[in-house]
Design a protein around this motif. Structure first.
Motif, PDB file in Angstrom:
ATOM      1  N   ALA A 144       4.293   2.139  -5.370  1.00 16.08           N
ATOM      2  CA  ALA A 144       4.753   3.445  -4.901  1.00 16.08           C
ATOM      3  C   ALA A 144       4.015   4.527  -5.676  1.00 16.08           C
ATOM      4  CB  ALA A 144       6.260   3.593  -5.096  1.00 16.08           C
ATOM      5  N   ILE A 145       3.867   5.715  -5.049  1.00 16.55           N
ATOM      6  CA  ILE A 145       3.184   6.847  -5.681  1.00 16.55           C
ATOM      7  C   ILE A 145       4.148   8.020  -5.777  1.00 16.55           C
ATOM      8  CG2 ILE A 145       1.234   8.450  -5.549  1.00 16.55           C
ATOM      9  CD1 ILE A 145      -0.275   6.485  -3.893  1.00 16.55           C
ATOM     10  N   VAL A 152       0.843  -1.184   0.000  1.00 18.48           N
ATOM     11  CA  VAL A 152       0.000   0.000   0.000  1.00 18.48           C
ATOM     12  C   VAL A 152       0.882   1.239   0.000  1.00 18.48           C
ATOM     13  CG1 VAL A 152      -0.177   0.107   2.523  1.00 18.48           C
ATOM     14  CG2 VAL A 152      -1.963   1.149   1.121  1.00 18.48           C
ATOM     15  N   ALA A 153       0.422   2.294  -0.672  1.00 20.28           N
ATOM     16  CA  ALA A 153       1.116   3.581  -0.696  1.00 20.28           C
ATOM     17  C   ALA A 153       0.083   4.687  -0.585  1.00 20.28           C
ATOM     18  CB  ALA A 153       1.919   3.739  -1.989  1.00 20.28           C
ATOM     19  N   ILE A 154       0.462   5.792   0.070  1.00 20.44           N
ATOM     20  CA  ILE A 154      -0.425   6.951   0.216  1.00 20.44           C
ATOM     21  C   ILE A 154       0.176   8.127  -0.545  1.00 20.44           C
ATOM     22  CG2 ILE A 154      -1.608   8.514   1.797  1.00 20.44           C
ATOM     23  CD1 ILE A 154      -1.229   6.620   4.011  1.00 20.44           C
ATOM     24  N   SER A 155      -0.685   8.900  -1.210  1.00 22.01           N
ATOM     25  CA  SER A 155      -0.222  10.121  -1.853  1.00 22.01           C
ATOM     26  C   SER A 155       0.218  11.114  -0.782  1.00 22.01           C
ATOM     27  CB  SER A 155      -1.340  10.733  -2.706  1.00 22.01           C
ATOM     28  OG  SER A 155      -2.460  11.054  -1.894  1.00 22.01           O
ATOM     29  N   GLU A 156       1.082  12.056  -1.172  1.00 16.08           N
ATOM     30  CA  GLU A 156       1.647  12.997  -0.217  1.00 16.08           C
ATOM     31  C   GLU A 156       0.578  13.844   0.470  1.00 16.08           C
ATOM     32  OE1 GLU A 156       4.884  16.462  -0.705  1.00 16.08           O
ATOM     33  OE2 GLU A 156       5.590  14.440  -1.171  1.00 16.08           O
ATOM     34  N   ASP A 157      -0.518  14.156  -0.243  1.00 16.42           N
ATOM     35  CA  ASP A 157      -1.577  14.975   0.342  1.00 16.42           C
ATOM     36  C   ASP A 157      -2.537  14.166   1.219  1.00 16.42           C
ATOM     37  OD1 ASP A 157      -3.138  13.577  -1.492  1.00 16.42           O
ATOM     38  OD2 ASP A 157      -3.515  15.308  -2.772  1.00 16.42           O
TER      39      ASP A 157
END
Length: 261
Positions: free
Chosen positions: A197-198, A154-159
């Protein structure tokens, strides 16, 4: 081989070999300022490294089994690790102490990612779910049903607005963390998606799979932009540079590949 290697991406040469773990190294994360790394290992510990002096700063103990994944907050003050012991541990990297032990929905936790502001973490587990965590209150905010055998990555966007997960069912899922709903299901890989990855701007995702390929995805159109071939084994890890121009991937065949996105 129980080590971490630090690489200069300008010269493509090895800068240092970091020794300390006494078993396989399963995960690694680097702070935004590039000064600190945190690694997890089959020895059930996390190690904190000073990338200036190339020395070990601390050994963090608490997990009762392998920590499979680790992430560092953007300000470099907090690390979160997920483990086979079915817990997430939140660590204070100033005092090198454990701040919290978070228990999810059961099953080993394979992956974890932290939002840019350090307020939210998302973890994936064998329980076919993603858990969204509030790192202020140290509570579970939501449980997202993945509906596959396992949420490997899982990856989260910076915002902090979007998460992308990779699963055993060969797909990626894009999640809206505002409404806690699934936005899209991305198909293309022919085997399990083990890593994702994002990019910093949240517009691109890169995934790696047991099918020995990487796929580049446009998170605006929700379409595949490219299939990257070169590895001759499972793609086990991938990271994207902050400007979104470069990706680095690792595979089961002992190589790293550097990609021009």
């Amino acid at each position: 081989d129980k080590t971490l290697r630090v690489w200069d991406l300008g010269s493509m040469e090895e800068k240092a070999c970091l020794e300390g773990h006494n078993h396989w190294v399963t995960s690694v994360a680097i702070s935004r300022d590039g000064k600190t790394a945190v690694s997890g290992s089959w020895d059930e510990t996390l190690r904190v490294w000073d990338l200036g002096s190339m020395t070990q700063k601390a050994c963090l103990e608490g997990h009762r089994s392998t920590p499979w994944s680790v992430a560092i907050s953007e300000d470099g003050k907090t690390a979160v690790s997920g483990s086979d012991d079915e817990t997430l541990r939140v660590w204070d990297l100033a005092s090198m102490t454990q701040k919290a032990c978070l228990k999810g929905d059961g099953g080993p936790i394979n992956s974890v990612s932290i939002s840019g502001d350090g307020k939210t973490a998302v973890s994936g587990s064998w329980s076919r779910t993603l858990s969204v965590w509030d790192l202020g209150s140290m509570t579970q905010k939501a449980r997202l049903e993945d509906n596959s055998e396992c949420a490997w990555s899982v990856a989260i966007s910076e915002d902090g607005k979007t998460a992308v997960s990779g699963s055993d069912d060969k797909t990626l899922r894009v999640w809206d963390l505002g409404s806690m709903t699934q936005k899209a299901r991305l198909e293309g890989h022919s085997k399990a998606v083990g890593i994702v990855a994002i990019s910093g701007d949240g517009k691109t995702a890169v995934s790696g799979s047991n099918d020995e390929t990487m796929r580049v995805w446009d998170l605006v159109s929700m379409k595949q932009k490219a299939c990257l071939e070169g590895h001759s084994g499972w793609v086990t890890s991938v990271a994207i540079s902050e400007d979104g121009k470069t990706a680095v991937s690792g595979s089961g065949m002992s190589t790293l590949r550097v990609w021009d996105l």
